[in-house]
Design an enzyme around this catalytic site. Structure first.
Site, PDB file in Angstrom:
ATOM      1  N   LYS A   1      -8.691  -0.858   6.062  1.00  0.00           N
ATOM      2  CA  LYS A   1      -8.799  -1.321   4.704  1.00  0.00           C
ATOM      3  C   LYS A   1      -7.959  -2.612   4.183  1.00  0.00           C
ATOM      4  CE  LYS A   1      -8.940   2.928   3.356  1.00  0.00           C
ATOM      5  NZ  LYS A   1      -9.315   4.247   3.223  1.00  0.00           N
TER       6      LYS A   1
ATOM      7  N   ARG B   1     -14.660  13.224   7.532  1.00  0.00           N
ATOM      8  CA  ARG B   1     -13.454  14.077   7.817  1.00  0.00           C
ATOM      9  C   ARG B   1     -12.894  14.755   6.865  1.00  0.00           C
ATOM     10  NH1 ARG B   1      -9.690   9.284   8.204  1.00  0.00           N
ATOM     11  NH2 ARG B   1      -8.229  10.830   8.643  1.00  0.00           N
TER      12      ARG B   1
ATOM     13  N   SER C   1      -7.537   4.296   9.294  1.00  0.00           N
ATOM     14  CA  SER C   1      -8.437   4.268   8.234  1.00  0.00           C
ATOM     15  C   SER C   1      -7.770   3.612   7.187  1.00  0.00           C
ATOM     16  CB  SER C   1      -8.409   5.843   7.746  1.00  0.00           C
ATOM     17  OG  SER C   1      -9.124   5.926   6.362  1.00  0.00           O
TER      18      SER C   1
ATOM     19  N   HIS D   1       0.808  -1.215  -0.066  1.00  0.00           N
ATOM     20  CA  HIS D   1      -0.071   0.037   0.009  1.00  0.00           C
ATOM     21  C   HIS D   1       0.720   1.228   0.026  1.00  0.00           C
ATOM     22  CE1 HIS D   1      -3.334   2.704   0.935  1.00  0.00           C
ATOM     23  NE2 HIS D   1      -2.687   3.070   1.830  1.00  0.00           N
TER      24      HIS D   1
ATOM     25  N   ASP E   1     -15.223   2.900   7.834  1.00  0.00           N
ATOM     26  CA  ASP E   1     -14.284   3.954   7.170  1.00  0.00           C
ATOM     27  C   ASP E   1     -14.562   5.016   5.809  1.00  0.00           C
ATOM     28  OD1 ASP E   1     -11.515   5.160   6.892  1.00  0.00           O
ATOM     29  OD2 ASP E   1     -11.691   4.253   5.016  1.00  0.00           O
TER      30      ASP E   1
END
Ligand code: URA
Length: 433
Positions: A187, A168, A183, A82, A161
């Site tokens: 995921k 947010r 967050s 990621h 999320d």
């Protein structure tokens, strides 16, 4: 338990109990807690933070709020990667097939472009026929047979999320380390891989502007993954300069192909090698040196490129485009940006360059807007390079002739040229394991 009391506790600097955090996440996902109370809590967290236990609980609760992908049939060989988001970041297209060619199982869900940063799913969709949605059984079967499948994120992955992030975004509560860490990790954990390599980008083109912030985010995300019994590493890497030589969807696919053919930008190759090596060390328990050696061999032998072709074809993409890249549609307009003075490039405003890509059509100005896959920027000169007046700094590619003048001016403004060479910038700051 009342939401009012949960907000009050956090406002007063108290740690929230596990029951309070789970009550909030469950109630908010179900629509029983209104946005105004959720945003008050998010703001209290922004001011007073969360400790490691609270952050881990929040992540776990959001991870469990929707689907969790079951990759247990692949044992400990599943590996995800990621990036926290950057400009010109096409590393997933490169490291995925490298790792798959060396026995890792890359079952990956990726995102679309966000703001000035690009997204893997948009890049892959520039290959005609490529399917970014697969039925779950086909997804698993492809990973079994080829070692890699990359699809878009399913709608029901960490819905808590999704809802909280959207809130947010409009209540100035994105900038909180525990909220960002939970967050992202909710995921990643729901996506099911046993091993996770995080690329935490630091610089003017990234979320985290300083190395200290990047290292802190990396530490928090690594701690969360460990608390969920996943193997994890985080590379903290440079995003003061766009990554590689291309920004924009088709241009980045072409650059990924070049790297896997042993050509292209050496700094991009170096980062991809480091990420792929880390992924393989986690999957196979190999030493970093052995992993790196295997990665280099996979690129140089053509095995990784062959795996990319198999993967793209398996997912419906037209493989002929990878062997003959002139088939990709080109933009109607190409325009060079030339240097007006000579010297050294001291700085590139990577965020601004990402925004210029969006202006040219490579990203979305509004939610749901169509992408122009051919649009983007080919960078010819980068930070540290010596330039003469009249040298080409970059070529803009677009189908929007009306934005070319503004994009040229903005590109020049994003580049700082000075007389003396700047200090060399590291590519990899540190690895948090
Ligand atoms: N990316 C995410 O997914 N969440 C954040 O909070 C920030 C970046």
């Amino acid at each position: 338990m009342r939401m009012y009391d949960i907000i009050r506790h956090k406002r007063d600097g108290l740690p929230l109990s596990e029951a309070e955090i789970r009550c909030f996440v469950t109630g908010y996902t179900a629509g029983d807690i209104p946005d105004y109370q959720a945003s008050a809590l998010a703001m209290a967290i922004c001011f007073n933070g969360m400790d490691a236990a609270e952050t881990a609980t929040l992540t776990d609760a959001m991870m469990r709020s929707g689907d969790q992908v079951d990759l247990s049939c692949f044992g400990a060989y599943t590996v995800d990667k990621h990036s926290t988001g950057g400009v010109g970041d096409k590393t997933s297209l490169i490291v995925g097939p490298i790792v798959a060619s060396l026995g890792g199982k890359v079952a990956k869900m990726s995102g679309r472009g966000l703001g000035h940063t690009g997204g893997t799913v948009d890049k892959l969709e520039s290959i005609p026929g490529y399917r970014t949605e697969l039925p779950p059984t086909d997804f698993i079967a492809q990973v079994e047979q080829i070692g890699i499948a990359i699809i878009g994120q399913s709608a029901n992955l960490a819905p808590a999320d999704k809802k909280l992030y959207a809130l947010r975004d409009v209540t100035a509560t994105v900038d909180s380390m525990p909220l960002i860490a939970s967050s992202i990790m909710s995921k990643k954990l729901a996506a099911g891989a046993h091993n996770i390599v995080l690329d935490v980008k630091v610089g003017n083109g990234a979320f985290m502007k300083t190395r200290e912030q990047g290292e802190e985010l990396a530490r928090q995300m690594v701690a969360i993954a460990k608390s969920c019994e996943r193997q994890v590493s985080a590379l903290v890497t440079n995003m003061h300069v766009p990554l590689g030589w291309a920004v924009g969807n088709t241009l980045e696919v072409l650059e990924a192909v070049e790297i896997l053919q042993g050509k292209g930008c050496p700094r991009l190759r170096q980062l991809c090698e480091a990420l792929a090596a880390e992924m393989l060390s986690l999957c196979h328990g190999w030493t970093p040196e052995h992993s790196l050696q295997k990665v280099k061999e996979a690129i140089d032998s053509g095995a990784a490129f062959a795996r990319m072709q198999k993967w793209i074809v398996a997912q419906g993409g037209d493989g002929a485009y990878l062997t003959d890249t002139t088939r990709f549609p080109a933009a109607a307009v190409t325009q060079d940006v030339v240097a007006q003075t000579g010297g050294y490039i001291a700085d590139m405003d990577a965020e601004q360059i990402g925004n210029i890509g969006v202006l040219l059509g490579a990203g979305r100005r509004q939610k749901g807007e169509a992408i122009d896959h051919a649009a983007g920027i080919r960078l010819w000169k980068k930070t540290g390079d010596c330039v003469c007046a009249g040298d080409c700094l970059a070529t803009l590619h677009t189908n929007r002739a009306d934005v070319v003048g503004a994009a040229q001016a903005a590109y020049r403004a994003a580049i700082t040229i000075q007389d003396a060479p700047p200090q060399a910038q590291p590519l990899l700051y540190t690895i948090v394991r």
